[in-house]
Scaffold this active site. Sequence first.
Site, PDB file in Angstrom:
ATOM      1  N   CYS A 136       0.818  -1.220   0.000  1.00  0.00           N
ATOM      2  CA  CYS A 136       0.000   0.000   0.000  1.00  0.00           C
ATOM      3  C   CYS A 136       0.848   1.266   0.000  1.00  0.00           C
ATOM      4  O   CYS A 136       0.338   2.365  -0.217  1.00  0.00           O
ATOM      5  CB  CYS A 136      -0.939   0.004   1.193  1.00  0.00           C
ATOM      6  SG  CYS A 136      -1.963  -1.468   1.255  1.00  0.00           S
ATOM      7  N   HIS A 189      -3.187   7.128   2.949  1.00  0.00           N
ATOM      8  CA  HIS A 189      -3.607   5.834   2.413  1.00  0.00           C
ATOM      9  C   HIS A 189      -4.982   5.520   2.988  1.00  0.00           C
ATOM     10  O   HIS A 189      -5.213   5.648   4.189  1.00  0.00           O
ATOM     11  CB  HIS A 189      -2.576   4.777   2.802  1.00  0.00           C
ATOM     12  CG  HIS A 189      -3.031   3.386   2.519  1.00  0.00           C
ATOM     13  ND1 HIS A 189      -3.587   3.026   1.305  1.00  0.00           N
ATOM     14  CD2 HIS A 189      -3.034   2.267   3.292  1.00  0.00           C
ATOM     15  CE1 HIS A 189      -3.896   1.741   1.350  1.00  0.00           C
ATOM     16  NE2 HIS A 189      -3.583   1.264   2.527  1.00  0.00           N
ATOM     17  N   ASN A 231     -10.098  -0.148   0.365  1.00  0.00           N
ATOM     18  CA  ASN A 231      -8.637  -0.040   0.305  1.00  0.00           C
ATOM     19  C   ASN A 231      -8.159  -0.610  -1.038  1.00  0.00           C
ATOM     20  O   ASN A 231      -8.200  -1.821  -1.246  1.00  0.00           O
ATOM     21  CB  ASN A 231      -8.059  -0.823   1.495  1.00  0.00           C
ATOM     22  CG  ASN A 231      -6.547  -0.786   1.544  1.00  0.00           C
ATOM     23  OD1 ASN A 231      -5.890  -0.377   0.583  1.00  0.00           O
ATOM     24  ND2 ASN A 231      -5.997  -1.227   2.656  1.00  0.00           N
TER      25      ASN A 231
HETATM   26  O1  UT7 Z   1      -3.275  -1.207   3.746  1.00  0.00           O
HETATM   27  C1  UT7 Z   1      -3.154  -1.737   5.014  1.00  0.00           C
HETATM   28  C2  UT7 Z   1      -4.230  -2.739   5.109  1.00  0.00           C
HETATM   29  N1  UT7 Z   1      -4.721  -3.110   6.343  1.00  0.00           N
HETATM   30  C3  UT7 Z   1      -5.229  -2.335   7.306  1.00  0.00           C
HETATM   31  O2  UT7 Z   1      -5.183  -1.148   7.316  1.00  0.00           O
HETATM   32  C4  UT7 Z   1      -5.907  -3.068   8.403  1.00  0.00           C
HETATM   33  C5  UT7 Z   1      -5.766  -2.420   9.754  1.00  0.00           C
HETATM   34  N2  UT7 Z   1      -6.702  -3.043  10.666  1.00  0.00           N
HETATM   35  C6  UT7 Z   1      -8.011  -2.747  10.696  1.00  0.00           C
HETATM   36  O3  UT7 Z   1      -8.456  -1.904   9.938  1.00  0.00           O
HETATM   37  C7  UT7 Z   1      -8.891  -3.443  11.699  1.00  0.00           C
HETATM   38  O4  UT7 Z   1      -8.094  -4.190  12.589  1.00  0.00           O
HETATM   39  C8  UT7 Z   1      -9.935  -4.380  11.034  1.00  0.00           C
HETATM   40  C9  UT7 Z   1     -10.990  -3.542  10.305  1.00  0.00           C
HETATM   41  C10 UT7 Z   1      -9.262  -5.331  10.063  1.00  0.00           C
HETATM   42  C11 UT7 Z   1     -10.656  -5.184  12.107  1.00  0.00           C
HETATM   43  O5  UT7 Z   1     -11.238  -4.320  13.046  1.00  0.00           O
HETATM   44  P1  UT7 Z   1     -11.084  -4.617  14.601  1.00  0.00           P
HETATM   45  O6  UT7 Z   1     -11.857  -3.590  15.314  1.00  0.00           O
HETATM   46  O7  UT7 Z   1      -9.611  -4.726  14.900  1.00  0.00           O
HETATM   47  O8  UT7 Z   1     -11.809  -6.006  14.733  1.00  0.00           O
HETATM   48  P2  UT7 Z   1     -11.228  -7.389  15.257  1.00  0.00           P
HETATM   49  O9  UT7 Z   1     -10.249  -7.946  14.321  1.00  0.00           O
HETATM   50  O10 UT7 Z   1     -10.846  -7.202  16.693  1.00  0.00           O
HETATM   51  O11 UT7 Z   1     -12.520  -8.277  15.238  1.00  0.00           O
HETATM   52  C12 UT7 Z   1     -13.585  -8.046  16.138  1.00  0.00           C
HETATM   53  C13 UT7 Z   1     -14.645  -9.103  15.885  1.00  0.00           C
HETATM   54  C14 UT7 Z   1     -14.101 -10.507  15.867  1.00  0.00           C
HETATM   55  O12 UT7 Z   1     -15.077 -11.337  16.474  1.00  0.00           O
HETATM   56  P3  UT7 Z   1     -14.887 -11.870  17.975  1.00  0.00           P
HETATM   57  O13 UT7 Z   1     -13.604 -12.640  17.952  1.00  0.00           O
HETATM   58  O14 UT7 Z   1     -14.798 -10.621  18.805  1.00  0.00           O
HETATM   59  O15 UT7 Z   1     -16.101 -12.685  18.192  1.00  0.00           O
HETATM   60  C15 UT7 Z   1     -14.012 -10.856  14.394  1.00  0.00           C
HETATM   61  O16 UT7 Z   1     -14.138 -12.230  14.155  1.00  0.00           O
HETATM   62  O17 UT7 Z   1     -15.231  -8.882  14.584  1.00  0.00           O
HETATM   63  C16 UT7 Z   1     -15.189 -10.107  13.828  1.00  0.00           C
HETATM   64  N3  UT7 Z   1     -15.071  -9.793  12.434  1.00  0.00           N
HETATM   65  C17 UT7 Z   1     -16.113  -9.524  11.645  1.00  0.00           C
HETATM   66  N4  UT7 Z   1     -17.437  -9.503  11.892  1.00  0.00           N
HETATM   67  C18 UT7 Z   1     -18.258  -9.181  10.880  1.00  0.00           C
HETATM   68  C19 UT7 Z   1     -13.929  -9.677  11.699  1.00  0.00           C
HETATM   69  N5  UT7 Z   1     -14.231  -9.345  10.433  1.00  0.00           N
HETATM   70  C20 UT7 Z   1     -15.579  -9.254  10.373  1.00  0.00           C
HETATM   71  C21 UT7 Z   1     -16.508  -8.932   9.355  1.00  0.00           C
HETATM   72  N6  UT7 Z   1     -17.817  -8.888   9.644  1.00  0.00           N
HETATM   73  N7  UT7 Z   1     -16.098  -8.613   8.098  1.00  0.00           N
END
Ligand code: UT7
Length: 325
Positions: free
Chosen positions: A112, A250, A280
């Site tokens: 990215c 980004h 993204n």
């Molecule tokens: O170019 C660089 C690319 N990457 C990034 O910039 C990513 C940076 N990270 C992020 O943007 C965030 O960490 C995410 C958007 C990827 C995730 O957000 P989060 O607030 O960190 O969520 P999490 O990973 O802590 O997940 C929370 C919950 C989990 O469930 P449990 O374990 O709490 O029951 C996940 O399984 O949300 C669940 N989850 C979803 N639920 C519905 C993860 N993805 C999804 C989804 N829909 N798409």
Amino acid sequence: MKNVEIIGTGSCVPERIVTNDELSTIVETSDEWISTRTGISERRISLGENTSDLAAKAALEALKDSKLEAKDIELIIVATTSPDSYVPSTACIVQGLIGASNAACFDISAACTGFIFALNTAAQYIKTGVYKTALVIGAEVLSKIMDWKDRNTCVLFGDGAGAAVLRAGEEGIMNTYMASDGINGREFLRCFAAQNKNPFMLESLDVKDKITMNGKEVFRFAVKVMVDSIEKVLEAAQSNIEDIDYIIPHQANIRIIEFVAKKLKIDMSKFFINLNKYGNTSGATIPIALDEMNKQGLLKRGNKVIFIGFGGGLTWGSVLVKWTI
Ligand code: UT7
């Protein structure tokens, strides 16, 4: 030493819009989860156009905006994580599609942060007098390397391309900053290249040739290095944040941008944001945003703009530009 001006921009996204609601029919997710956790409402997904197709369309638009012709371009750099092929480079394919017969062409792989690295690389060639013109493109068809069963990643990304034409000039790029950490962070965001079993191997390889990501680690890294990238590029230019008219970050997650704005006490209105429409698009987010700002007439001659990228590698960096058109 010469300076480097951006004299034209262009972009291209596939026509097909995929909404959060539509994604919720493919994986277990919801519009509510995606919007509140990321700020993304929809993204564009290619129905067959490859990275070079989007890149070439963005390039032609940027050339038109710059009033140069393809044959005037001496260097083409494509930043991509989703190239058409191992060989030839996507830049060479673009050269063929647009007829840039006088250009040297190569790709850059910095995920990215790719557009930042490509812009900086092209700028060095111009500053040192090797070339007078360059075409820098960030282009991705990430949908072809996405794991469409993994809700942790497939809801975040989209396809698209953006391009900028550079020319030697008196003003323009004021400062650049690039950094990488393959020591601690190379596993946080990855996609292995496809690998065929050779005739001497006894067992097949289990290669994960789809994107995998540790979202939490990338989030932590992103907020830290965005702050770092802003501070570094300002420090080197002996400028401060009050001198800056816009920041083009980004476009990964609105929460990352909000966090950085709060930490550095920068008004959110200084950040240009379009991730709600495209998600993204990796190396393409910054040049697509730049083109939208240019086309909307937001950028005025003399404006100072910071571009900031971060992503897999890990890689990160920034460019401070004085807008000259
Ligand atoms: O170019 C660089 C690319 N990457 C990034 O910039 C990513 C940076 N990270 C992020 O943007 C965030 O960490 C995410 C958007 C990827 C995730 O957000 P989060 O607030 O960190 O969520 P999490 O990973 O802590 O997940 C929370 C919950 C989990 O469930 P449990 O374990 O709490 O029951 C996940 O399984 O949300 C669940 N989850 C979803 N639920 C519905 C993860 N993805 C999804 C989804 N829909 N798409």
